[in-house]
Scaffold this motif. Structure first.
Motif, mmCIF file in Angstrom:
data_model
loop_
_atom_site.group_PDB
_atom_site.id
_atom_site.type_symbol
_atom_site.label_atom_id
_atom_site.label_comp_id
_atom_site.label_asym_id
_atom_site.label_seq_id
_atom_site.Cartn_x
_atom_site.Cartn_y
_atom_site.Cartn_z
ATOM 1 N N SER A 233 0.794 -1.236 0.000
ATOM 2 C CA SER A 233 0.000 0.000 0.000
ATOM 3 C C SER A 233 0.817 1.272 0.000
ATOM 4 O O SER A 233 0.246 2.370 -0.106
ATOM 5 N N TYR A 240 -6.578 1.433 -1.935
ATOM 6 C CA TYR A 240 -7.680 0.516 -2.284
ATOM 7 C C TYR A 240 -7.350 -0.158 -3.619
ATOM 8 O O TYR A 240 -7.004 0.505 -4.597
ATOM 9 N N THR A 247 -7.996 -3.358 1.086
ATOM 10 C CA THR A 247 -8.112 -1.987 1.595
ATOM 11 C C THR A 247 -7.058 -1.678 2.644
ATOM 12 O O THR A 247 -6.669 -2.547 3.425
ATOM 13 N N GLN A 251 -3.773 -3.934 3.411
ATOM 14 C CA GLN A 251 -4.541 -4.496 2.293
ATOM 15 C C GLN A 251 -5.396 -5.679 2.750
ATOM 16 O O GLN A 251 -5.334 -6.798 2.219
ATOM 17 N N GLY A 255 -11.942 -5.092 3.374
ATOM 18 C CA GLY A 255 -11.501 -4.104 4.353
ATOM 19 C C GLY A 255 -12.277 -4.162 5.656
ATOM 20 O O GLY A 255 -11.738 -3.835 6.724
ATOM 21 N N GLU A 266 -11.684 2.717 8.708
ATOM 22 C CA GLU A 266 -11.614 3.375 7.399
ATOM 23 C C GLU A 266 -10.839 4.691 7.445
ATOM 24 O O GLU A 266 -10.345 5.147 6.413
#
Length: 300
Positions: A233, A240, A247, A251, A255, A266
């Motif tokens: 990431s 994403y 996510t 990752q 998610g 989030e």
């Protein structure tokens, strides 16, 4: 404040008791004086009866002269003196409270009238000349002063209650404002901390701290972790994968798995890191093992 209220109550109680006595005193004085003088006159007549035709003493004239003359009976003088003391205390308490309210700047219930001690002060001034007053005039002035003192004390108590209520209201408002300011400061601190954590450098620092404190992983494992999540990431908490749906920094797929570490998964890199470290520990044991698997399979 407590001292003033105690003095106020003591003065009020004393004034009430004094009022009851003073209200009856003019008639008591007149009746007692009349009875005493008439008794004296009659006794004198019985003990030493004058010769036939001798002039008899006029008892009514004696009483009238005694009541309306300039001699002041001791009890009446004492009552007037005590009344003056109580009246002065009532004026002092009222004036002190009025000054305190003015200095506070608090808004007092408009239904509570300001204290006015003018009439009572006039009566105090008049009582200063009590030595020159006829008994009945002094008795009436004393009774009137007691009534006026009671009124000032009652009004002072009402103002004190309203002042106390205003003080309590202000204290509650100040406490609410302080609590709101503290909550705002804490929220600002949390947002600042979150903003720092959500940067790449902040996320790496958070991961290093969690890895060392919770799992005992040293620099070698942190190097593997850095390589692993750089690949996955780039340490971006908003990363994403459009094709897989993976996510966040670790990752996670999907998610929503990271919700087990916190509902803010989030928006908070620290929550994502906490979940990712836990996943690596449970599945691979160490970041280096996870990194080795990723290198051979292109996933972990």
């Amino acid at each position: 404040m407590l001292h003033k209220t105690r003095n106020l109550r003591r003065a009020s109680a004393a004034a009430s008791a004094r009022a009851a006595v003073t209200a009856r005193r003019p008639m008591m004085i007149l009746g007692t004086a009349t009875a005493a003088l008439l008794g004296a006159a009659l006794t004198a007549g019985l003990v030493s009866a004058p010769a036939a035709g001798a002039e008899q003493p006029d008892a009514t004239a004696i009483v009238s002269a005694f009541v309306t003359g300039s001699e002041l009976p001791t009890k009446n003088a004492d009552t007037a003196a005590i009344t003056m003391v109580e009246a002065r205390e009532a004026v002092a308490a009222a004036d002190a409270l009025t000054d305190e309210v003015a200095e506070s700047g608090l808004a007092i219930d408009p239904a509570v009238a300001p204290l006015d001690t003018t009439d009572l002060q006039d009566r105090i001034d008049a009582l200063d000349d009590r030595a020159e007053m006829p008994v009945l005039v002094l008795a009436a002035l004393t009774a009137d002063s007691v009534t006026e003192t009671e009124g000032v004390l009652a009004d002072t108590e009402k103002l004190q209650a309203a002042f106390t209520a205003a003080q309590e209201q202000k204290a509650a408002a100040d406490a609410a404002q302080a609590a709101a300011e503290q909550a705002a400061a804490e929220q600002a601190a949390q947002l600042a901390s979150l903003a720092a954590t959500n940067t790449v450098d902040g996320a790496k620092a958070t991961a290093q701290q969690m890895a060392a404190n919770q799992y005992g992983w040293g620099a070698d494992q942190l190097s593997c972790l850095d390589s692993l999540w750089n690949k996955e990431s780039g340490w971006n908490y908003q990363a994403y994968n459009d094709s897989s749906g993976a996510t966040g920094i670790p990752q996670s797929l999907p998610g929503s798995k990271m919700a087990s570490a916190g509902s803010d998964w989030e928006t908070n890199a620290a929550t994502q890191i906490a979940w990712g470290l836990g996943y690596i520990s449970s599945v691979y044991g160490t970041p280096c093992s996870a990194w080795s698997h990723s290198q051979s399979t292109d996933w972990y």
